[in-house]
Enzyme design. Structure first.
Site, PDB file in Angstrom:
ATOM      1  N   ASP A 121      -4.920  -1.228   3.462  1.00 10.55           N
ATOM      2  CA  ASP A 121      -5.222   0.047   4.123  1.00 10.55           C
ATOM      3  C   ASP A 121      -4.135   0.496   5.091  1.00 10.55           C
ATOM      4  O   ASP A 121      -4.410   1.148   6.099  1.00 10.55           O
ATOM      5  CB  ASP A 121      -6.581  -0.029   4.857  1.00 10.55           C
ATOM      6  CG  ASP A 121      -7.710  -0.399   3.925  1.00 10.55           C
ATOM      7  OD1 ASP A 121      -7.639  -0.007   2.750  1.00 10.55           O
ATOM      8  OD2 ASP A 121      -8.637  -1.089   4.372  1.00 10.55           O
ATOM      9  N   LYS A 136      -0.687   3.195   2.248  1.00  7.07           N
ATOM     10  CA  LYS A 136       0.256   3.143   1.127  1.00  7.07           C
ATOM     11  C   LYS A 136       0.136   4.397   0.269  1.00  7.07           C
ATOM     12  O   LYS A 136       1.133   4.934  -0.208  1.00  7.07           O
ATOM     13  CB  LYS A 136      -0.035   1.905   0.256  1.00  7.07           C
ATOM     14  CG  LYS A 136       0.090   0.595   1.011  1.00  7.07           C
ATOM     15  CD  LYS A 136      -0.378  -0.587   0.167  1.00  7.07           C
ATOM     16  CE  LYS A 136      -1.848  -0.616  -0.121  1.00  7.07           C
ATOM     17  NZ  LYS A 136      -2.724  -0.865   1.038  1.00  7.07           N
ATOM     18  N   GLY A 193      -8.586   1.363  -2.252  1.00  9.50           N
ATOM     19  CA  GLY A 193      -8.976   2.742  -1.939  1.00  9.50           C
ATOM     20  C   GLY A 193      -7.813   3.388  -1.229  1.00  9.50           C
ATOM     21  O   GLY A 193      -7.506   3.037  -0.094  1.00  9.50           O
ATOM     22  N   HIS A 194      -7.108   4.267  -1.927  1.00 10.10           N
ATOM     23  CA  HIS A 194      -5.894   4.879  -1.367  1.00 10.10           C
ATOM     24  C   HIS A 194      -6.168   6.360  -1.102  1.00 10.10           C
ATOM     25  O   HIS A 194      -6.727   7.057  -1.946  1.00 10.10           O
ATOM     26  CB  HIS A 194      -4.718   4.714  -2.341  1.00 10.10           C
ATOM     27  CG  HIS A 194      -4.342   3.270  -2.545  1.00 10.10           C
ATOM     28  ND1 HIS A 194      -3.290   2.876  -3.330  1.00 10.10           N
ATOM     29  CD2 HIS A 194      -4.867   2.131  -2.049  1.00 10.10           C
ATOM     30  CE1 HIS A 194      -3.195   1.558  -3.307  1.00 10.10           C
ATOM     31  NE2 HIS A 194      -4.154   1.081  -2.546  1.00 10.10           N
ATOM     32  N   GLN A 209      -3.827  -3.485  -1.887  1.00  7.94           N
ATOM     33  CA  GLN A 209      -4.135  -4.474  -0.849  1.00  7.94           C
ATOM     34  C   GLN A 209      -2.915  -4.639   0.075  1.00  7.94           C
ATOM     35  O   GLN A 209      -2.102  -3.742   0.175  1.00  7.94           O
ATOM     36  CB  GLN A 209      -4.547  -5.822  -1.457  1.00  7.94           C
ATOM     37  CG  GLN A 209      -5.911  -5.820  -2.139  1.00  7.94           C
ATOM     38  CD  GLN A 209      -5.926  -5.160  -3.492  1.00  7.94           C
ATOM     39  OE1 GLN A 209      -5.172  -5.516  -4.390  1.00  7.94           O
ATOM     40  NE2 GLN A 209      -6.804  -4.197  -3.671  1.00  7.94           N
TER      41      GLN A 209
HETATM   42  P1  GDP Z   1      -4.166   2.555   1.661  1.00 11.90           P
HETATM   43  O1  GDP Z   1      -5.248   1.750   1.040  1.00 11.90           O
HETATM   44  O2  GDP Z   1      -3.042   1.717   2.140  1.00 11.90           O
HETATM   45  O3  GDP Z   1      -3.679   3.700   0.807  1.00 11.90           O
HETATM   46  O4  GDP Z   1      -4.803   3.209   2.979  1.00 11.90           O
HETATM   47  P2  GDP Z   1      -6.275   3.872   3.120  1.00 11.90           P
HETATM   48  O5  GDP Z   1      -6.267   5.183   2.463  1.00 11.90           O
HETATM   49  O6  GDP Z   1      -7.336   2.907   2.739  1.00 11.90           O
HETATM   50  O7  GDP Z   1      -6.394   4.003   4.702  1.00 11.90           O
HETATM   51  C1  GDP Z   1      -5.494   4.767   5.448  1.00 11.90           C
HETATM   52  C2  GDP Z   1      -6.296   5.852   6.199  1.00 11.90           C
HETATM   53  O8  GDP Z   1      -5.486   6.385   7.225  1.00 11.90           O
HETATM   54  C3  GDP Z   1      -6.678   7.033   5.330  1.00 11.90           C
HETATM   55  O9  GDP Z   1      -7.908   7.543   5.760  1.00 11.90           O
HETATM   56  C4  GDP Z   1      -5.546   8.031   5.589  1.00 11.90           C
HETATM   57  O10 GDP Z   1      -5.935   9.390   5.354  1.00 11.90           O
HETATM   58  C5  GDP Z   1      -5.303   7.792   7.042  1.00 11.90           C
HETATM   59  N1  GDP Z   1      -3.916   8.037   7.514  1.00 11.90           N
HETATM   60  C6  GDP Z   1      -2.762   7.884   6.823  1.00 11.90           C
HETATM   61  N2  GDP Z   1      -1.705   8.071   7.641  1.00 11.90           N
HETATM   62  C7  GDP Z   1      -2.212   8.362   8.860  1.00 11.90           C
HETATM   63  C8  GDP Z   1      -1.631   8.624  10.122  1.00 11.90           C
HETATM   64  O11 GDP Z   1      -0.417   8.609  10.312  1.00 11.90           O
HETATM   65  N3  GDP Z   1      -2.474   8.878  11.147  1.00 11.90           N
HETATM   66  C9  GDP Z   1      -3.831   8.877  11.012  1.00 11.90           C
HETATM   67  N4  GDP Z   1      -4.564   9.138  12.094  1.00 11.90           N
HETATM   68  N5  GDP Z   1      -4.422   8.602   9.831  1.00 11.90           N
HETATM   69  C10 GDP Z   1      -3.619   8.348   8.784  1.00 11.90           C
HETATM   70  P1  IMO Z   2      -6.152  -1.221  -0.401  1.00 10.55           P
HETATM   71  O1  IMO Z   2      -5.332  -1.157  -1.667  1.00 10.55           O
HETATM   72  C1  IMO Z   2      -8.316  -3.683   2.497  1.00 10.55           C
HETATM   73  C2  IMO Z   2     -10.191  -7.335   1.005  1.00 10.55           C
HETATM   74  C3  IMO Z   2     -11.703  -7.362   1.023  1.00 10.55           C
HETATM   75  C4  IMO Z   2     -11.953  -8.850   1.229  1.00 10.55           C
HETATM   76  C5  IMO Z   2     -10.833  -9.483   0.408  1.00 10.55           C
HETATM   77  C6  IMO Z   2     -11.264  -9.928  -0.983  1.00 10.55           C
HETATM   78  O2  IMO Z   2      -7.030  -0.055  -0.198  1.00 10.55           O
HETATM   79  O3  IMO Z   2      -5.287  -1.552   0.760  1.00 10.55           O
HETATM   80  P2  IMO Z   2     -11.849  -8.614  -3.225  1.00 10.55           P
HETATM   81  O4  IMO Z   2     -12.901  -7.585  -3.507  1.00 10.55           O
HETATM   82  O5  IMO Z   2     -10.460  -8.143  -3.487  1.00 10.55           O
HETATM   83  O6  IMO Z   2     -12.129  -9.937  -3.861  1.00 10.55           O
HETATM   84  O7  IMO Z   2     -11.966  -8.881  -1.624  1.00 10.55           O
HETATM   85  O8  IMO Z   2      -9.814  -8.518   0.297  1.00 10.55           O
HETATM   86  N1  IMO Z   2      -9.590  -6.192   0.293  1.00 10.55           N
HETATM   87  C7  IMO Z   2      -9.040  -5.133   0.900  1.00 10.55           C
HETATM   88  N2  IMO Z   2      -8.958  -4.826   2.212  1.00 10.55           N
HETATM   89  N3  IMO Z   2      -7.746  -2.874   1.575  1.00 10.55           N
HETATM   90  C8  IMO Z   2      -7.809  -3.175   0.272  1.00 10.55           C
HETATM   91  O9  IMO Z   2      -7.150  -2.453  -0.674  1.00 10.55           O
HETATM   92  C9  IMO Z   2      -8.500  -4.337  -0.122  1.00 10.55           C
HETATM   93  N4  IMO Z   2      -8.764  -4.914  -1.314  1.00 10.55           N
HETATM   94  C10 IMO Z   2      -9.418  -6.053  -1.039  1.00 10.55           C
HETATM   95  O10 IMO Z   2     -12.220  -6.601   2.082  1.00 10.55           O
HETATM   96  O11 IMO Z   2     -11.728  -9.191   2.579  1.00 10.55           O
HETATM   97 MG    MG Z   3      -7.309   1.347   1.275  1.00  7.28          MG
END
Ligand code: GDP
Ligand code: IMO
Ligand code: MG
Length: 440
Positions: free
Chosen positions: A13, A16, A40-41, A220
């Site tokens: 998270d 990316k 979840g991106h 991840q």
């Molecule tokens: P990923 O899994 O690495 O793609 O990241 P996620 O989407 O799960 O989580 C990142 C969260 O931060 C999302 O809700 C984005 O919309 C939000 N986000 C991304 N860049 C920024 C930032 O610079 N500032 C803030 N406040 N939120 C951001």
């Molecule tokens: P993105 O791509 C954050 C974590 C789960 C758990 C561990 C194992 O959005 O960054 P799993 O279901 O993979 O066997 O769970 O890994 N986990 C993540 N945490 N972002 C993710 O993906 C994750 N994918 C798995 O919360 O701790």
């Molecule tokens: Mg994510």
């Protein structure tokens, strides 16, 4: 050489998806090499929010091919659902998405097994998985006898293969499975996905040899890597940079640029040690300002200070050239900020990330304290417009990790991004990455 990779250096998270979306502009092919529907991106642009899981974040741009490789475990219902959701919002998928026939398929028994076994570590601890069947599907892939790959769904042996495996799973898990219904359901999925399924390894090898520009989208984070992360509190794939080749089939020699993505602080979802966790008002403030709730499961994320020991380790492990520091805006308003620059373990100060989770549990963070800033950053578009203390904070992260910070994100939207060419990659950024021009 044509490959760039975006890899998360923490526990996932790191934003990316946002960075991949921006970089897609200067690439022709975007590739997912590991993980599954546990990812979840998020991409935000023009007031619209897009949540992507199995489909690469490059899908939102035209003229780009998105590839889901054999390193990914594929839940067909999930990918079909995602395709339908994107198409209903006007995103064209046709001819833009390829899925590997080598990808292992997630079946209902994997999800059942995931739920059954989480919480059964020695001592009753929980990994806190996403419950998407990821671990059990990878376990069957490595175990071989109970595995089904996407390409198998199109073969005449599929019905007997499925019945055989479902029968064994019923015995192993003690659950009832309606093999005929599952077969019919997966045949339906297979027909729906047929136009997308191909040998993506050959496709990507042809692409790199033809000099086409590839962007690898990590899922991840590297601390969740099954071999190099905080085992056993990890996911079941090589989510660090080391997984690019094994997952996609593209040799590492084709990757010329690896961008390590970090949040300006730390978060973690699920179980396992997190030395800099702030289970207090500091953590709650970060959670509130950063909206730190899981994209997939909506669980509150654990929040804490930036851990430079962990991120330096994963930057080295993933061969990172440069850093993207995301969500910097979340840290506005703290008088002081802490950065963990060493651990104290059994009375000794160490900078090496422990290989055993029990040592990590004992690690006490050694903090450096830096002055904070009060200004909101969300409207900042140039590096030199950032408050001096914010620049100092970024510089210190770069120093501790030994890599230049070339991207700073100050909000979720595409335009809330500051791109800085680095000395090693002077022409690396797209010239017009946003609707609003941004520069160093
Ligand atoms: P990923 O899994 O690495 O793609 O990241 P996620 O989407 O799960 O989580 C990142 C969260 O931060 C999302 O809700 C984005 O919309 C939000 N986000 C991304 N860049 C920024 C930032 O610079 N500032 C803030 N406040 N939120 C951001
Ligand atoms: P993105 O791509 C954050 C974590 C789960 C758990 C561990 C194992 O959005 O960054 P799993 O279901 O993979 O066997 O769970 O890994 N986990 C993540 N945490 N972002 C993710 O993906 C994750 N994918 C798995 O919360 O701790
Ligand atoms: Mg994510």
């Amino acid at each position: 050489m044509p490959g760039t990779c975006v890899v998360g250096l923490q526990w996932g998270d790191e934003a990316k998806g946002k960075l991949v979306d921006i970089l897609t502009e200067e690439h022709e092919i975007v590739v997912r090499y590991a993980g599954g529907a546990n990812a979840g991106h998020t991409v935000v642009s023009d007031g619209q929010t897009w949540k992507l899981s199995l489909i690469p974040s490059g899908i939102l741009r035209d003229g780009v091919t998105c590839v889901v490789t054999g390193g990914v475990v594929l839940d067909p219902a999930s990918v079909i659902n995602e395709i339908d959701g994107l198409e209903s919002r006007g995103v064209r998928i046709d001819g833009k998405l390829l899925v590997s026939d080598r990808a292992h398929v997630v079946f209902p028994w994997h999800v059942a097994e995931d739920k059954l076994l989480d919480g059964s570590l020695t001592g009753g601890e929980s990994i806190g998985t996403t419950g998407r069947g990821i671990g059990p599907c990878y376990r069957d892939k490595v175990g071989r006898s109970l595995a089904i790959r996407l390409g198998d769904l199109y073969r005449p042996e599929f019905p007997s293969q499925l019945r055989h495996i479902a029968g064994l799973k019923e015995k192993l898990l003690g659950v009832g499975l309606d093999a005929a219904a599952i077969e019919a359901q997966y045949r339906g999925y297979a027909e729906r996905l047929r136009p997308l399924v191909c040998d993506t390894t050959s496709f990507l090898l042809d692409a790199v040899e033809a000099g086409r520009k590839l962007l690898f989208e990590g899922a991840q984070g590297a601390l969740l890597d099954v071999d190099h992360g905080t085992y056993p509190f990890v996911t079941s794939s090589n989510s660090s940079g080391v997984g690019i080749s094994s997952g996609s089939g593209v040799p590492g020699r084709w990757i010329e640029r690896v961008i390590g993505v970090v949040k300006a602080y730390s978060t973690r979802v699920g179980g396992g040690p997190m030395p800099t966790e702030q289970d207090n008002a500091v953590g709650q403030r970060i959670r509130d300002r950063g909206n730190e709730y899981g994209t997939v499961t909506r669980r509150p994320r654990r929040c804490g200070w930036f851990d430079a020991v962990a991120a330096r380790y994963t930057a080295r492990l993933s061969g990172v050239d440069e850093l993207a520091v995301m969500l910097l805006d979340v840290l506005s308003g703290f008088d002081e900020l802490k950065v963990c620059s060493a651990y104290r373990i059994a009375g000794r100060e160490v900078r090496q990330f422990p290989s055993h989770v029990d040592d990590l549990r004992q690690a006490e963070p050694v903090y450096e304290t830096l002055p904070g800033w009060s200004e909101e950053l969300t409207a900042v578009r140039r590096y030199d417009e950032l408050p001096e203390n914010a620049r100092r904070y970024l510089a210190r992260i770069g120093e501790l990790l030994g890599r230049p910070v070339t991207v700073v994100s100050v909000g979720p939207d595409r335009v809330q991004t500051i791109l800085r060419p680095s000395a090693s990659t002077p022409n690396a950024w797209p010239r017009h990455p946003h609707s609003t021009p941004v520069n160093a």
